[in-house]
Scaffold this motif. Sequence first.
Motif, mmCIF file in Angstrom:
data_model
loop_
_atom_site.group_PDB
_atom_site.id
_atom_site.type_symbol
_atom_site.label_atom_id
_atom_site.label_comp_id
_atom_site.label_asym_id
_atom_site.label_seq_id
_atom_site.Cartn_x
_atom_site.Cartn_y
_atom_site.Cartn_z
ATOM 1 N N PHE A 83 0.589 3.931 -3.070
ATOM 2 C CA PHE A 83 -0.125 5.180 -2.825
ATOM 3 C C PHE A 83 0.740 6.313 -2.286
ATOM 4 O O PHE A 83 0.455 7.479 -2.546
ATOM 5 N N GLY A 125 0.821 -1.213 0.000
ATOM 6 C CA GLY A 125 0.000 0.000 0.000
ATOM 7 C C GLY A 125 0.850 1.255 0.000
ATOM 8 O O GLY A 125 0.565 2.221 -0.704
ATOM 9 N N TYR A 126 1.919 1.244 0.778
ATOM 10 C CA TYR A 126 2.830 2.389 0.799
ATOM 11 C C TYR A 126 3.434 2.598 -0.578
ATOM 12 O O TYR A 126 3.494 3.719 -1.080
#
Length: 146
Positions: free
Chosen positions: A44, A40-41
Amino acid sequence: MTVTAMPQTPADEAVDAPVRKSRKKLVTLLVGALLLGGGGYYLFLMPAKSGPPVPGEVVTLEPIQVNLAAEHYLRIGIALQLVKGVKEADGSKALDATIEIFSGLPMAEVNDPKHRAALKKELVKELEERYEKEVMGVYFTELVTQ
């Protein structure tokens, strides 16, 4: 005093088996959570890689006079090619860099196209540093020696 180990009974083994299984589940869940968090890091929050800068507006600065070697003068006008999204730039940094690069040069070097191209590259490099990638090019709008 003598200590003897008590043999494990089938009831003790039955207690150890669920503890081992729950630890495996916990480790598996933690590793999965870390992988999802890292993914996710990356998707996004990581800054997007940008390609080459896109040309934006051109800002023309007033011509200035620069002292050359042997009591000669250079009148030079420049225009800054800004990167798209930048609306205006403080011309004082560009004029200062121009004075630093051209001051004291022999007139023959300024008039020679090969040397002038090298000086222009040096000026572009200096402006990119001073304007922190907001300026991507420079144009000579006026170049007169005397």
